[in-house]
Design an enzyme around this catalytic site. Structure first.
Site, short mmCIF file in Angstrom:
data_model
loop_
_atom_site.label_atom_id
_atom_site.label_comp_id
_atom_site.label_asym_id
_atom_site.label_seq_id
_atom_site.Cartn_x
_atom_site.Cartn_y
_atom_site.Cartn_z
N GLY A 1 -35.41 -13.98 2.61
CA GLY A 1 -34.47 -13.83 3.73
C GLY A 1 -35.14 -14.11 5.05
O GLY A 1 -36.25 -14.64 5.09
N ASN A 2 -34.46 -13.79 6.13
CA ASN A 2 -35.05 -13.98 7.46
C ASN A 2 -34.56 -12.91 8.41
O ASN A 2 -33.75 -12.06 8.03
CB ASN A 2 -34.77 -15.40 7.98
CG ASN A 2 -33.29 -15.65 8.11
OD1 ASN A 2 -32.62 -15.03 8.94
ND2 ASN A 2 -32.75 -16.54 7.29
N ARG A 3 -35.04 -12.97 9.64
CA ARG A 3 -34.81 -11.87 10.58
C ARG A 3 -33.49 -11.93 11.34
O ARG A 3 -33.25 -11.13 12.23
CB ARG A 3 -35.91 -11.87 11.65
CG ARG A 3 -37.26 -11.45 11.17
CD ARG A 3 -38.23 -11.65 12.32
NE ARG A 3 -39.59 -11.40 11.96
CZ ARG A 3 -40.17 -10.20 12.05
NH1 ARG A 3 -39.47 -9.18 12.47
NH2 ARG A 3 -41.43 -10.05 11.73
#
Ligand code: CTP
Length: 394
Positions: free
Chosen positions: A207-209
């Site tokens: 995932g990412n932020r």
């Protein structure tokens, strides 16, 4: 209203209705305004500085003696596009009418050269007092817009004209004066937001932020400007987004599928999602044991924007980029490669921006023109990007 800044001063007088201006402040922010709240010193008896600072995200002063080196009474007056004074007491109206400058708010009003909307609230006997009647007439003669208070029950048992108008009535007046129009009426705006998740096994993902805040801000702004809004949301809570058609997705592939259904009929696409650039080559149906987790083979995901620009007809396409260096060069290359009309490049050096309510970066359009933005709210950025799209739609 369009342009790089939407700066507003919200002046607050010492009336019990001061607490209602907290809601007003939120609605002004929804319109993309950055708001500096300037209360009169005695209004702090009703709503304190901490409340205004928390709601506006800005420092709050009441006197010219605070931050003297910044000459605030001139600098704030110069940067503001509009003043809204709500509630205005009989005393505040009198001080403005007489050109007094005995606190920060009245000093600002005296120095201001922009439209000023005054929303009075007071006891009916004060509203009809000859002095107030004369002061209001003088202000109107000088170009101030002074709203009529509503007739009804006051804080005590008295009834008459003096009630603070409903927020919706004040906003309606504000919209008329600022030229805020529903310029996206009849248009379809498609927004993507959040970060995609690429499954490794039933438990883990890449995932990412991305928080999705920017996409929510664009969806709300477009809705307010009259558009039919669709949001493709990757791991965002959109429960407080009434009136928007939301499709929840998880992976880049699912986002691609939703886009291929919704993109052909949209007028404007705002691609705020942080799409994973790669996904695990194999999706394991069983949870991988930790001693087998050393290597996860990846394969690239399709570039969703590039695919859409190949099939686009008349859509305006707005993309985002997150860069840590060479902002203009990297973002301009993406603008061309992905067939975009406008790109907003976030300066994410040092982990800034993710999850925050403000952003800093640069809007770059196809003509090569760029606007640098420093610490503006995500609501303000949303409106600036929609301004671009509206101009291009003609
Ligand atoms: N984007 C996309 N499809 C992808 C990756 C990104 O459509 N597979 C979109 C994003 O939604 C964003 C824009 O492309 O609007 C730029 O995203 P960014 O991550 O900055 O660029 P990348 O193309 O992924 O390039 P890089 O990660 O190498 O900087």
């Amino acid at each position: 209203m369009s342009g790089a800044s939407r700066e507003l001063v919200l002046g607050v007088g010492a009336g019990i209705a001061a607490y209602k201006s907290c809601d007003l402040l939120r609605r002004l922010q929804d319109r993309g305004y950055s708001v500096t709240v300037v209360p009169t010193p005695s209004s702090l008896n009703f709503v304190g500085s901490a409340t205004w600072a928390a709601l506006s995200g800005r420092p709050v002063s009441t006197q010219v003696w605070e931050n003297v080196h910044e000459v605030s009474h001139i600098s704030i007056a110069r940067t503001a596009d509009f003043f809204l004074i709500a509630p205005a007491t009989a005393d505040l109206i009198a001080r403005i009418a007489w050109g007094r400058a005995d606190d920060l708010l009245t000093s600002l009003v005296l120095a201001a050269q922009v439209p000023i909307l005054i929303v009075p609230a007071m006891h009916p006997s004060m509203w009809t007092a000859p002095a107030t009647v004369a002061n209001v007439a003088l202000l109107r003669e000088r170009g101030f817009t002074v709203m009529e208070p509503e007739i009804g029950r006051l804080t005590g048992s008295d009834i008459g004209q003096g009630r603070f108008p409903e927020s919706s009535a004040i906003i309606k007046e504000f919209d008329t004066l600022t030229g805020f129009t529903q310029d996206l009426l009849g248009k379809r705006v498609l927004v993507t937001g959040g970060g995609t998740r690429e499954a490794i096994d039933p438990v883990r993902f890449i995932g990412n932020r991305s928080s999705g805040k920017q996409a929510l801000a664009v969806a709300k702004a477009a809705l307010l400007r009259g558009a039919h809004v669709q949001l493709i949301a990757a791991s965002i809570d959109s429960s407080d987004l009434l009136g928007v058609e939301v499709t929840h997705v998880e992976s880049a592939e699912e986002m691609g599928q939703a886009l291929s259904l919704q993109f052909p009929t949209c007028d404007i696409l705002v691609m705020a999602a942080a799409v994973a650039d790669a996904k695990p080559r194999h999706l394991h149906s069983e949870k991988i044991k930790k001693n087998q987790l050393e290597v996860i083979e990846l394969e690239p995901t399709p570039d969703l924007l590039a695919n859409l620009s190949a099939i686009k007809t008349n859509q305006i396409m707005i993309g985002f980029a997150a860069e840590t260096s060479e902002l203009i060069a990297s973002a301009s290359a993406k603008l061309i490669a992905k067939g975009l009309d406008v790109i907003y490049v976030n300066d994410v050096s040092g982990g800034a921006i993710f999850g925050k309510d403000t952003t800093q970066g640069m809007i770059i359009s196809r003509t090569g023109a760029h606007i640098a933005l420093k610490e503006v709210s995500k609501d303000a950025l949303a409106n600036l990007l929609l301004d671009h799209a509206v101009r291009q739609l003609g």
